[in-house]
Design an enzyme around this catalytic site. Structure first.
Site: not given
Ligand code: PLP
Length: 369
Positions: A144, A172, A192, A194, A317
């Site tokens: 990410n 990603q 995911s 979004h 995050c």
């Molecule tokens: N895994 C990766 C590599 C991400 O970049 C993200 C979100 O930034 C997630 C998992 C988490 O996904 P979600 O926001 O749908 O919980």
């Protein structure tokens, strides 16, 4: 605002929103209800399941809808046997590292798979981890922060040959590069909605038939009794539509984003001292992470924000803290340079004019500093 943070989230595509609206307004019945309205809603979920399955090249019965990538990652790690052995790469998202650390506190043996200076897992690192005989290995498909894409298929083949279950966080990668569950040869994969122009709060865990999933949420028996809870119907329908669009438009999107990324990188390299992280590695077409010596990434982010640019100083995050990105540290980037990191993640509505404006502003801000 000029939005350059599409790895944090994407706007909902108008066509996705249009597909969702009837399930918020008219078709609100519970999909588990046996009467006709319930059955209509159930068939919309079934159609969405087909659309998501088609994007990653699996049968629809291999898809469990979840509340997003975080839940899918937690559910994947929950397949571990009690007191089992887990290995994760050093560059995983917190939605893998945090549950992994909790499992460790509860008695799981946790090993970390190192990456090289480009953020890539080497064959030697895989050989080393196989000796630890893990039950489950989790390696993300694309990072990410840096956008680095792992050459996962050969690693998965080797791990599988040693009876090790392989999970990949493909959150990603999805919608940006082709992602085939079968070609990668993994047992479990997290997705995911979004990040692919679908709504937030929806995702999926893809699983190979025969892999034992231990449900985290128990209750009404939804999702083949693997994830209980009344389905988030409108979001699932939206995720399905977003997946369908990502599949049909993948090549065009990839080309468009890559052209913008090349323009951005050409501009960035004119800034003295600037380093593009993992520049030599295969990376997502929309992602560039860079550092500038002596510049504080968070400060630069705030200055860019004042001028109307939305960027990230690392993973969304992880931002807010002043610690350097663990991903860059794992790649051996010096801590000062890691703290200067800025991530640009482009999206389908971005233009070359926005890139030029950004480069000019960045040059001015760096000169002032
Ligand atoms: N895994 C990766 C590599 C991400 O970049 C993200 C979100 O930034 C997630 C998992 C988490 O996904 P979600 O926001 O749908 O919980």
């Amino acid at each position: 605002m000029i939005y350059f943070d599409h790895n944090a989230t994407t706007p909902v595509d108008d066509r996705v929103l249009e597909a969702m609206l009837p399930f918020l307004k008219s078709f609100y019945a519970n999909p588990s209800s046996l009467y006709r309205y319930g059955r209509i809603v159930r068939s919309a979920i079934d159609a969405a399941r087909e659309q998501v399955a088609a994007l990653v090249d699996v049968q629809s019965s291999q898809i469990i809808f979840t509340s997003g990538g975080t839940e899918s990652n937690n559910l994947a790690l929950a397949t571990l046997p009690p007191q089992g052995r887990l290995a994760i790469s050093a560059i995983e998202h917190p939605s893998i590292t945090e549950p992994a650390l909790r499992l460790k506190r509860l008695g799981t043996e946790l090993s970390i798979i190192n990456v090289d200076a480009n953020g890539l897992i080497t064959q030697a690192a895989i050989d080393k981890i196989i000796k630890k005989k893990p039950d489950l290995v989790s390696i993300m498909l694309a990072n990410n922060e840096t956008g680095v894409i792992q050459n996962l298929a050969p690693h998965a083949r080797k791990l599988r040959a040693n009876d090790i279950t392989v999970h990949t966080d493909a959150v990603q990668a999805l919608g940006k590069i082709p992602v085939s569950f079968n070609q990668l040869g993994v047992h479990l994969m997290s997705l995911s909605s979004h990040k692919i122009y679908g709504p937030k709060g929806c995702g999926a865990l893809v699983f190979e038939k025969g892999i034992e999933i231990k449900p985290v949420l128990l209750g009404g028996g939804q999702e083949q009794e693997l994830r209980a809870g009344t389905e988030n119907v409108a979001a699932i329908v939206g995720f399905g539509k977003a997946a369908e669009l990502a599949k049909t438009e993948l090549a065009k999107r990839n080309e468009q984003l890559l052209a913008l990324r090349e323009l951005l990188e050409a501009g960035l390299t004119t800034i003295p001292g600037l380093t593009i992280f993992a520049q030599q590695a295969d990376r997502l077409p929309n992602t560039v992470q860079f550092g500038i010596p002596e510049i504080d990434g968070e400060m630069l982010l705030m200055k860019l924000d004042q001028k109307g640019f939305a960027v990230s100083s690392g993973s969304a995050c992880a931002s807010g803290g002043s610690m350097p990105s663990p991903v860059l540290i794992a790649m051996g980037v010096e801590s000062g340079l890691a703290k200067s990191a800025i991530r640009i993640s482009l999206g389908l509505a971005n233009t070359s004019a926005e890139i030029f404006e950004f480069i000019n502003l960045l040059k001015a801000l760096v000169c002032q500093a």
